[in-house]
Design a protein around this motif. Structure first.
Motif, PDB file in Angstrom:
ATOM      1  N   ASP A   1      -9.773  -7.228 -13.077  1.00 35.96           N
ATOM      2  CA  ASP A   1     -11.228  -7.398 -12.978  1.00 35.96           C
ATOM      3  C   ASP A   1     -11.500  -6.820 -11.422  1.00 35.96           C
ATOM      4  N   GLN A   2     -11.019  -5.818 -10.857  1.00 33.65           N
ATOM      5  CA  GLN A   2     -11.165  -5.396  -9.517  1.00 33.65           C
ATOM      6  C   GLN A   2     -12.069  -4.164  -9.487  1.00 33.65           C
ATOM      7  N   GLY A   3     -12.827  -3.846  -8.441  1.00 32.81           N
ATOM      8  CA  GLY A   3     -13.657  -2.692  -8.387  1.00 32.81           C
ATOM      9  C   GLY A   3     -12.870  -1.701  -7.568  1.00 32.81           C
ATOM     10  N   LEU A   4     -13.708  -0.378  -7.309  1.00 31.07           N
ATOM     11  CA  LEU A   4     -13.160   0.508  -6.238  1.00 31.07           C
ATOM     12  C   LEU A   4     -12.953   0.163  -4.921  1.00 31.07           C
ATOM     13  N   GLY A   5     -11.876   0.255  -4.195  1.00 33.04           N
ATOM     14  CA  GLY A   5     -11.967  -0.043  -2.879  1.00 33.04           C
ATOM     15  C   GLY A   5     -11.299  -1.780  -2.607  1.00 33.04           C
ATOM     16  N   ASP A   6     -10.988  -2.255  -3.753  1.00 29.43           N
ATOM     17  CA  ASP A   6     -10.696  -3.476  -3.760  1.00 29.43           C
ATOM     18  C   ASP A   6      -9.116  -3.953  -3.691  1.00 29.43           C
ATOM     19  N   ILE A   7      -8.306  -3.163  -4.339  1.00 28.25           N
ATOM     20  CA  ILE A   7      -6.756  -3.150  -4.163  1.00 28.25           C
ATOM     21  C   ILE A   7      -6.119  -1.806  -4.204  1.00 28.25           C
ATOM     22  N   PHE A   8      -4.848  -1.722  -3.588  1.00 28.55           N
ATOM     23  CA  PHE A   8      -3.994  -0.679  -3.514  1.00 28.55           C
ATOM     24  C   PHE A   8      -3.203  -0.683  -4.720  1.00 28.55           C
ATOM     25  N   SER A   9      -3.103   0.193  -5.741  1.00 26.09           N
ATOM     26  CA  SER A   9      -2.442   0.144  -6.880  1.00 26.09           C
ATOM     27  C   SER A   9      -1.186   0.869  -6.619  1.00 26.09           C
ATOM     28  N   VAL A  10       0.154   0.563  -7.039  1.00 29.47           N
ATOM     29  CA  VAL A  10       1.251   1.364  -7.028  1.00 29.47           C
ATOM     30  C   VAL A  10       1.783   1.046  -8.103  1.00 29.47           C
ATOM     31  N   ARG A  11       2.128   2.126  -8.890  1.00 30.72           N
ATOM     32  CA  ARG A  11       2.699   2.175 -10.014  1.00 30.72           C
ATOM     33  C   ARG A  11       3.950   3.084 -10.551  1.00 30.72           C
ATOM     34  N   ILE A  12       4.730   2.306 -11.105  1.00 28.23           N
ATOM     35  CA  ILE A  12       6.012   3.132 -11.653  1.00 28.23           C
ATOM     36  C   ILE A  12       6.741   2.290 -12.506  1.00 28.23           C
ATOM     37  N   ALA A  13       7.480   3.082 -13.421  1.00 25.64           N
ATOM     38  CA  ALA A  13       8.081   2.506 -14.671  1.00 25.64           C
ATOM     39  C   ALA A  13       9.227   1.350 -14.076  1.00 25.64           C
ATOM     40  N   GLY A  14       8.867   0.243 -14.719  1.00 22.40           N
ATOM     41  CA  GLY A  14       9.687  -0.927 -14.157  1.00 22.40           C
ATOM     42  C   GLY A  14       9.508  -1.530 -13.043  1.00 22.40           C
ATOM     43  N   ASN A  15       8.469  -1.138 -12.417  1.00 27.21           N
ATOM     44  CA  ASN A  15       7.938  -1.823 -11.350  1.00 27.21           C
ATOM     45  C   ASN A  15       9.036  -2.331 -10.166  1.00 27.21           C
ATOM     46  N   PHE A  16       9.656  -1.265  -9.764  1.00 26.26           N
ATOM     47  CA  PHE A  16      10.856  -1.654  -8.752  1.00 26.26           C
ATOM     48  C   PHE A  16      10.457  -0.989  -7.374  1.00 26.26           C
ATOM     49  N   VAL A  17      11.100  -1.164  -6.462  1.00 23.97           N
ATOM     50  CA  VAL A  17      10.651  -0.585  -5.152  1.00 23.97           C
ATOM     51  C   VAL A  17      11.848   0.374  -4.693  1.00 23.97           C
ATOM     52  N   ASN A  18      11.447   1.582  -3.944  1.00 25.47           N
ATOM     53  CA  ASN A  18      12.295   2.276  -3.187  1.00 25.47           C
ATOM     54  C   ASN A  18      11.640   2.550  -1.644  1.00 25.47           C
ATOM     55  N   GLU A  19      12.117   3.556  -1.030  1.00 27.56           N
ATOM     56  CA  GLU A  19      11.869   3.905   0.336  1.00 27.56           C
ATOM     57  C   GLU A  19      10.185   4.304   0.400  1.00 27.56           C
ATOM     58  N   ASP A  20       9.912   5.078  -0.517  1.00 30.04           N
ATOM     59  CA  ASP A  20       8.479   5.673  -0.674  1.00 30.04           C
ATOM     60  C   ASP A  20       7.567   4.249  -0.832  1.00 30.04           C
TER      61      ASP A  20
ATOM     62  N   ARG B   1      14.300  -7.365  -2.515  1.00 31.39           N
ATOM     63  CA  ARG B   1      14.729  -6.140  -1.856  1.00 31.39           C
ATOM     64  C   ARG B   1      13.630  -5.764  -0.988  1.00 31.39           C
ATOM     65  N   ILE B   2      12.251  -6.322  -1.081  1.00 30.43           N
ATOM     66  CA  ILE B   2      11.072  -5.963  -0.050  1.00 30.43           C
ATOM     67  C   ILE B   2      11.446  -6.630   1.132  1.00 30.43           C
ATOM     68  N   HIS B   3      11.893  -7.977   0.722  1.00 39.59           N
ATOM     69  CA  HIS B   3      12.251  -8.911   2.080  1.00 39.59           C
ATOM     70  C   HIS B   3      13.533  -8.308   2.839  1.00 39.59           C
ATOM     71  N   ALA B   4      14.293  -7.785   2.195  1.00 43.23           N
ATOM     72  CA  ALA B   4      15.631  -7.256   2.639  1.00 43.23           C
ATOM     73  C   ALA B   4      15.442  -5.837   3.472  1.00 43.23           C
ATOM     74  N   GLU B   5      14.545  -5.084   2.844  1.00 43.89           N
ATOM     75  CA  GLU B   5      14.620  -3.571   3.160  1.00 43.89           C
ATOM     76  C   GLU B   5      13.305  -3.488   4.039  1.00 43.89           C
ATOM     77  N   SER B   6      12.403  -4.364   4.091  1.00 45.11           N
ATOM     78  CA  SER B   6      11.312  -4.104   5.100  1.00 45.11           C
ATOM     79  C   SER B   6      11.041  -4.988   6.076  1.00 45.11           C
ATOM     80  N   PRO B   7      11.481  -4.838   7.243  1.00 36.94           N
ATOM     81  CA  PRO B   7      11.565  -5.997   8.191  1.00 36.94           C
ATOM     82  C   PRO B   7      10.000  -6.192   8.516  1.00 36.94           C
ATOM     83  N   ILE B   8       9.148  -4.986   8.375  1.00 40.22           N
ATOM     84  CA  ILE B   8       7.648  -5.175   8.865  1.00 40.22           C
ATOM     85  C   ILE B   8       7.014  -6.267   7.838  1.00 40.22           C
ATOM     86  N   LEU B   9       7.295  -5.930   6.448  1.00 34.91           N
ATOM     87  CA  LEU B   9       6.617  -6.877   5.730  1.00 34.91           C
ATOM     88  C   LEU B   9       7.151  -8.199   5.723  1.00 34.91           C
TER      89      LEU B   9
END
Length: 208
Positions: free
Chosen positions: A70-89, A174-182
């Motif tokens: 229940d969030q509106g415009l400007g509240d969240i960044f939404s990243v969507r991909i089948a299987g909700n995994f991460v890659n470089e992008d 993977r987020i912890h291992a592959e993104s030193p920034i985060l």
């Protein structure tokens, strides 16, 4: 409810951001939407956006992060991909969202009866989908029960849902291992990275 501003974003903490999402999901489950004027939020965000959370979720049509939290415009960044995994992008998008745009929380959101997870459990092969499913296969292999191969497929929903949970956990690893920034931002307490599962039968999100 107004769109988030730079001032309200700076008052958010990782813990407060998580509470906002939990409260939003409670409203969703009870069909009680926050009172917001979306056209007004269009105007409010025309000069900039100040979201408080970044949510990685599946493309499944039943799991829209804006709706289930229940969030509106400007509240969240939404990243969507089948299987909700991460890659470089996707990692780059998350780094932008947190380091440059100021979000305080990353949620990796899996869901029950996930089609991509079912495909991985069945070792499905079809065009580019084959490569996508390969990225989820480590989660299939990491769930050791049942051992009987005849039960390790999409017909066994309990197995499918356990693989979905494991996929969320491995994605966070993977987020912890592959993104030193985060990873460094989390260690400094600037952000929090959490996993969650959405139940397509009830509308409830359970956070890990």
């Amino acid at each position: 409810m107004k769109a988030h501003t730079k001032e309200t974003q700076t008052t958010m903490t990782p813990e407060k951001s998580l509470i906002f999402l939990k409260e939003g999901n409670e409203r969703f489950q009870n069909n009680l939407k926050a009172n917001r004027n979306l056209l007004e939020q269009v105007n409010d965000t025309s000069d900039g956006q100040f979201p408080f959370a970044t949510i990685l979720s599946c493309i499944d049509s039943r799991v829209s992060a804006e709706l289930v939290f229940d969030q509106g415009l400007g509240d969240i960044f939404s990243v969507r991909i089948a299987g909700n995994f991460v890659n470089e992008d996707i990692l780059g998008s998350m780094e932008f969202a947190c380091k440059l745009a100021g979000t305080k929380l990353i949620v990796v959101l899996g869901h029950t009866s996930c089609g991509a997870i079912k495909g991985a459990c069945d070792h499905a092969e079809m065009g580019n989908l084959t490569k996508l499913i390969e990225k989820i296969t480590p989660a299939v292999n990491a769930v050791t029960t049942p051992e009987d191969e005849g039960s390790r497929n999409s017909k066994n929903l309990e197995f499918v849902n356990e693989v979905s949970k494991k996929n969320v956990e491995l994605t966070i690893d993977r987020i912890h291992a592959e993104s030193p920034i985060l990873s460094e931002m989390e260690k400094a307490g600037e952000i929090k990275i959490v996993g969650a599962m959405y139940d397509i039968n009830t509308g409830k999100v359970d956070f890990y």
